[in-house]
Write an enzyme that holds these catalytic residues in place. Structure first.
Site, PDB file in Angstrom:
ATOM      1  N   LYS A 204       0.779  -1.323   0.137  1.00 14.42           N
ATOM      2  CA  LYS A 204      -0.030   0.113  -0.058  1.00 14.42           C
ATOM      3  C   LYS A 204       0.979   1.249   0.112  1.00 14.42           C
ATOM      4  CE  LYS A 204      -3.690   2.277   2.714  1.00 14.42           C
ATOM      5  NZ  LYS A 204      -4.563   2.171   3.694  1.00 14.42           N
ATOM      6  N   ARG A 214     -10.939   9.888   2.078  1.00 17.61           N
ATOM      7  CA  ARG A 214     -10.499  10.526   3.488  1.00 17.61           C
ATOM      8  C   ARG A 214     -11.705  11.364   3.676  1.00 17.61           C
ATOM      9  NH1 ARG A 214      -4.147  10.866   3.177  1.00 17.61           N
ATOM     10  NH2 ARG A 214      -3.659   8.757   3.217  1.00 17.61           N
ATOM     11  N   LYS A 230       1.603   9.999   6.318  1.00 17.82           N
ATOM     12  CA  LYS A 230       1.460   8.539   6.638  1.00 17.82           C
ATOM     13  C   LYS A 230       3.059   7.947   6.061  1.00 17.82           C
ATOM     14  CE  LYS A 230      -3.312   7.889   7.232  1.00 17.82           C
ATOM     15  NZ  LYS A 230      -4.589   7.013   6.880  1.00 17.82           N
ATOM     16  N   LYS A 261      -2.249  -1.477  -3.861  1.00 15.77           N
ATOM     17  CA  LYS A 261      -3.127  -0.248  -3.838  1.00 15.77           C
ATOM     18  C   LYS A 261      -2.452   0.945  -3.668  1.00 15.77           C
ATOM     19  CE  LYS A 261      -5.872   1.844  -0.372  1.00 15.77           C
ATOM     20  NZ  LYS A 261      -6.337   2.171   1.030  1.00 15.77           N
ATOM     21  N   SER A 287     -10.277   5.438  -4.485  1.00 16.67           N
ATOM     22  CA  SER A 287     -11.436   6.639  -4.567  1.00 16.67           C
ATOM     23  C   SER A 287     -10.664   7.403  -5.757  1.00 16.67           C
ATOM     24  CB  SER A 287     -11.392   7.122  -3.350  1.00 16.67           C
ATOM     25  OG  SER A 287     -10.404   7.602  -2.792  1.00 16.67           O
ATOM     26  N   TYR A 326     -15.158   0.935  -7.001  1.00 12.54           N
ATOM     27  CA  TYR A 326     -16.311   1.625  -6.552  1.00 12.54           C
ATOM     28  C   TYR A 326     -17.140   1.750  -7.875  1.00 12.54           C
ATOM     29  CZ  TYR A 326     -13.664   3.354  -2.583  1.00 12.54           C
ATOM     30  OH  TYR A 326     -13.048   3.526  -1.563  1.00 12.54           O
TER      31      TYR A 326
HETATM   32  C1  PBG Z   1      -7.064   3.144   5.778  1.00 10.91           C
HETATM   33  C2  PBG Z   1      -7.683   2.963   4.311  1.00 10.91           C
HETATM   34  C3  PBG Z   1      -7.305   4.293   3.145  1.00 10.91           C
HETATM   35  C4  PBG Z   1      -7.980   3.501   2.290  1.00 10.91           C
HETATM   36  C5  PBG Z   1      -8.661   2.290   2.409  1.00 10.91           C
HETATM   37  N1  PBG Z   1      -8.222   2.049   3.727  1.00 10.91           N
HETATM   38  C6  PBG Z   1      -6.908   5.446   3.280  1.00 10.91           C
HETATM   39  C7  PBG Z   1      -5.736   5.827   3.913  1.00 10.91           C
HETATM   40  O1  PBG Z   1      -4.764   4.945   4.061  1.00 10.91           O
HETATM   41  O2  PBG Z   1      -5.592   6.976   4.316  1.00 10.91           O
HETATM   42  C8  PBG Z   1      -8.168   4.127   0.625  1.00 10.91           C
HETATM   43  C9  PBG Z   1      -9.317   3.912  -0.141  1.00 10.91           C
HETATM   44  C10 PBG Z   1      -9.572   4.640  -1.391  1.00 10.91           C
HETATM   45  O3  PBG Z   1      -8.880   5.635  -1.492  1.00 10.91           O
HETATM   46  O4  PBG Z   1     -10.489   4.213  -2.003  1.00 10.91           O
HETATM   47  N2  PBG Z   1      -6.620   2.415   6.231  1.00 10.91           N
END
Ligand code: PBG
Length: 337
Positions: A204, A214, A230, A261, A287, A326
């Site tokens: 990730k 978010r 992060k 991801k 997203s 989505y």
């Molecule tokens: C959080 C999490 C995130 C997403 C899925 N789980 C966001 C982040 O790491 O801040 C993002 C999913 C998306 O953007 O569709 N643990």
């Protein structure tokens, strides 16, 4: 016009692209409803679905509406949903204690969905970001300048057991803490949940594409405004070898499925992971990937359906066995005719 010439070619690749029948026969990749996991957002209360501003067609749903949506997805042939809670602000604390409340929103949502549509697989994130005031995925160190890895992992293990008790089929540790898959596996097994699978967010990246998510779950603070992003836990988008190393550690710790991801900007990582492991590989079209396609389509700059289909096809072709997207419902609807 130049003079026509006669090329002396043995291989004419266009021969196989001549008719729709030939093109179907040689088609190498197909996206089906079986490949799709639909991410869904759930909120407290009985309110009407609220659309997420930056994600047209995506809503925050009450538990009752969530169940309806799950029934509809199941009817369309979608096999799985991934649930995300959006918590009331007053339930958030610096340590995210609400995550360990045995009656917290997400656990009620899981129970309701599994009761109504038992065959539909339910995936749920195991991470603290929806529950912390600062929006980080874990508990902060005493100095407050980083996320404390091992304390966070202890909370995640407990959270995973609560989710398993609620009936979740796959837990999805999503925070990129070290050692969390192994600890979650041990905790699940110790509690008798040997059949609960781990879909690990194995690679990730620290990505700008999470912005709209978010907004959706109200965890935006850590991303932009506070001292720390992060970066100390999510992967640097520049790093390919590190991504593979981290993903393979999750396999060694007992992950059942490895996820990459975001997806679209990381097709090379999906392909390399596909070749480095025999586990199923998942990809999350996040997203921001959804929002940018929707935005361009709204402006009339891209064709929504064709761009959607091409983006998913590319992720599948790169080597993903399943895709969180989505677009799941709209694709399944179009496939169902
Ligand atoms: C959080 C999490 C995130 C997403 C899925 N789980 C966001 C982040 O790491 O801040 C993002 C999913 C998306 O953007 O569709 N643990």
């Amino acid at each position: 016009m130049p003079e026509p010439i006669k090329l002396d070619l043995v291989q004419r690749p266009r021969r196989l692209r001549r008719t729709a029948g030939l093109r179907a026969l040689v088609s190498e990749t197909r996206v089906t409803a079986d490949d799709l996991i639909a991410p869904l957002f759930v909120v407290e209360g009985k309110g009407v679905p609220e659309e997420i501003g930056s994600m047209p067609g995506v809503y925050r749903l009450s538990v009752a509406d969530l169940v309806k949506e799950c029934r509809a997805l199941h009817k369309l042939g979608v096999r799985a949903v991934a649930l995300f809670p959006k918590l009331d602000k007053n339930l958030k604390t610096p340590r995210g204690a609400e995550a360990l409340n045995p009656d917290t929103l997400i656990l009620r949502a899981i129970r309701a969905v599994k009761k109504a549509v038992p065959e539909l697989l339910v995936v749920a994130d195991i991470a603290l970001d929806p529950y912390t005031t600062h929006g980080h995925d874990g508990v902060l160190t005493a100095a407050g300048d980083d996320v404390d890895n091992d304390t966070t992992v202890a909370a995640l293990a407990e959270m995973a057991v609560l989710h398993a008790e609620a009936g979740v089929d796959l837990v999805a540790p999503s925070d990129m803490m070290d050692g969390r898959v192994g600890e979650i596996r041990r905790a699940l097994d110790k509690a008798g949940h040997t059949g609960t699978a781990i879909l690990s967010y194995a690679a990730k990246f620290n990505s700008a594409y999470y912005g709209p998510f978010r907004e959706a779950v109200g965890s935006a603070q850590a991303a932009g405004t506070t001292l720390l992003g992060k970066h100390t836990y999510q992967l640097d988008p520049a790093n390919r070898r590190e991504a593979l190393k981290d993903a393979l550690l999750d396999e060694a710790e007992g992950a059942d499925i490895l996820m990459v991801k975001p997806a679209g900007a990381y097709l090379d990582i999906i392909r390399e992971l596909r070749e480095a492991t025999d586990l199923p590989v998942a990809a999350y079209q996040v997203s921001g990937e959804y929002s940018q396609i929707q935005a361009a389509a709204r402006l009339g700059w891209l064709d929504l359906r064709r761009t959607r289909d091409e983006s998913l096809l590319a992720i599948k072709r790169a080597g993903a066995d399943m895709i969180l997207t989505y677009f799941a419902r709209s694709v399944a609807q179009d496939l169902a005719g």
